[in-house]
Scaffold this motif. Sequence first.
Motif, short mmCIF file in Angstrom:
data_model
loop_
_atom_site.label_atom_id
_atom_site.label_comp_id
_atom_site.label_asym_id
_atom_site.label_seq_id
_atom_site.Cartn_x
_atom_site.Cartn_y
_atom_site.Cartn_z
N UNK A 120 -14.57 21.15 18.07
CA UNK A 120 -13.61 20.67 19.07
C UNK A 120 -12.46 19.87 18.47
N UNK A 121 -12.61 19.47 17.20
CA UNK A 121 -11.59 18.62 16.57
C UNK A 121 -11.65 17.18 17.09
N UNK A 122 -12.83 16.78 17.53
CA UNK A 122 -13.01 15.43 18.08
C UNK A 122 -13.85 14.60 17.12
N UNK A 123 -13.40 13.38 16.87
CA UNK A 123 -14.10 12.53 15.89
C UNK A 123 -14.55 11.24 16.58
N UNK A 124 -15.72 10.75 16.18
CA UNK A 124 -16.19 9.46 16.73
C UNK A 124 -15.37 8.36 16.07
N UNK A 125 -14.58 7.66 16.89
CA UNK A 125 -13.79 6.55 16.35
C UNK A 125 -14.57 5.25 16.53
N UNK A 126 -14.05 4.17 16.01
CA UNK A 126 -14.75 2.87 16.01
C UNK A 126 -16.18 3.06 15.49
N UNK B 133 -13.74 16.73 24.71
CA UNK B 133 -12.48 16.22 24.12
C UNK B 133 -12.53 14.70 23.95
N UNK B 134 -13.73 14.13 24.09
CA UNK B 134 -13.87 12.68 23.99
C UNK B 134 -15.16 12.40 23.23
N UNK B 135 -15.05 11.78 22.09
CA UNK B 135 -16.27 11.50 21.32
C UNK B 135 -17.08 10.37 21.95
N UNK B 136 -18.08 9.96 21.24
CA UNK B 136 -18.94 8.88 21.71
C UNK B 136 -18.19 7.55 21.66
N UNK B 137 -18.37 6.72 22.68
CA UNK B 137 -17.77 5.38 22.63
C UNK B 137 -18.90 4.35 22.48
N UNK C 151 -8.54 13.87 23.34
CA UNK C 151 -7.73 12.72 23.73
C UNK C 151 -7.18 12.09 22.45
N UNK C 152 -6.02 11.44 22.60
CA UNK C 152 -5.33 10.95 21.40
C UNK C 152 -6.23 10.04 20.54
N UNK C 153 -7.01 9.18 21.20
CA UNK C 153 -7.80 8.20 20.44
C UNK C 153 -9.03 8.84 19.78
N UNK C 154 -9.30 10.13 20.09
CA UNK C 154 -10.48 10.78 19.50
C UNK C 154 -10.11 11.93 18.56
N UNK C 155 -8.83 12.01 18.22
CA UNK C 155 -8.41 13.13 17.37
C UNK C 155 -9.04 13.04 15.98
N UNK C 156 -9.56 14.16 15.53
CA UNK C 156 -10.14 14.21 14.20
C UNK C 156 -9.04 14.12 13.14
#
Length: 370
Positions: A137-143, A107-111, A285-290
């Motif tokens: 999972x519906x998780x997206x790599x942000x930043x 539930x947490x993409x790569x940071x 997690x909110x910051x990794x939502x796709x």
Amino acid sequence: MLMTPGPVDLHPRVRKAMSRQVVSHRSSEFHSLVKSITENTRKIFQTEGDVFMLTSSGTLAVECALANIIEPGDKVLIPVYGVFGKRMSESAEQYGGRVVEINLEWNRGLTPEVLEEYLTENNDVKIVSLVHNETSTGTMVKEFWKISEIVKDHGKLFIVDAVSSLGGVPIQVDKLGIDICVTAAQKCLAGPPGISLVSVSGDAWKKISSKSSKTPSYIDLKKHRQFMEKLETPFTPAVNLMYGLDEALKIIVDKGIENWWRKHYECSRLLYNSLESLGLTIYPLEECRSITVASALPPNNIKPKDIVEGMEKNGITIAEGMDKLKDKIIRVACMGNVNRRKIEYFRDTLKKVMENIERHKDSTRKEQKL
Ligand SMILES: Cc1ncc(COP(=O)(O)O)c(C=O)c1O
């Protein structure tokens, strides 16, 4: 209505385009088709570099990227935060890569911090290969710009599986320094399943040209490049699917790629609000939502399977979770021809379906008491 994370509903113009008479893949009509697809693909990938099309779904495009770049023994760093990252890791190994996995919470993409740490510890990594948007999972790599900056600062080749995100969010291939980026027609581009697209940078060509091991012929990019000089493909392609993809790309380019991205973003906000308003808990997690696929856990012990079946009976196809999330989440696409009206219709239908499930549970409980 198809709201699975690919394939998605086709625009009537795309369906009509596919019903045309087939042409020879060595004809001038075909050359014009390839030119049109290539030009519009470059606009959407935001690249001046080479782009190729394969008659295949996304899986082969990912294999194509790996098979062309990996020389047996090359160390490849792969973050894994779902089914598609794991599949990429297995493929990289099959093509001789020495894979180092970064095993992340699903539930947490790569940071950027984690990537920096791994690259500092693994100086001899040659290639970083990752899934930008984990559809399972519906998780997206942000930043993502920071991630690519780190990869480039460390001087690594960069492969990106953007199968379920390219077109839905900005992925500026040249600006980010992505060496091979792959996607498939049937997701955010709203084309038919069966065609995938691959971009190749100058640095990727250097590696491909110096590689001594053989690449399977169907996905050998050197062969594709030779034929692309004549605006052709090495083998018989799915010409009618290409007509469909060409039309789908024209629709996006006519509307403007920025508008297409904005629409995905706005619809995803509405989709998440709708799911939460009905009591579902968003999985990542909110910051990794796709932005292109939402995954959520139903409330009150409602089974994802019951929701998926109820929606299907009401004419909307969505997906269950995969692998260890199979009986935990539902997955809903926010891709391609999605719009506010469709999301609102989805929300109203989901409300009805969940009320029905609750009513059914109540009556079963009452019967058991009697
Ligand atoms: C991120 C990602 N990679 C790869 C694939 C495989 O694509 P396909 O099913 O088109 O072979 C998918 C499919 O959903 C995907 O979402």
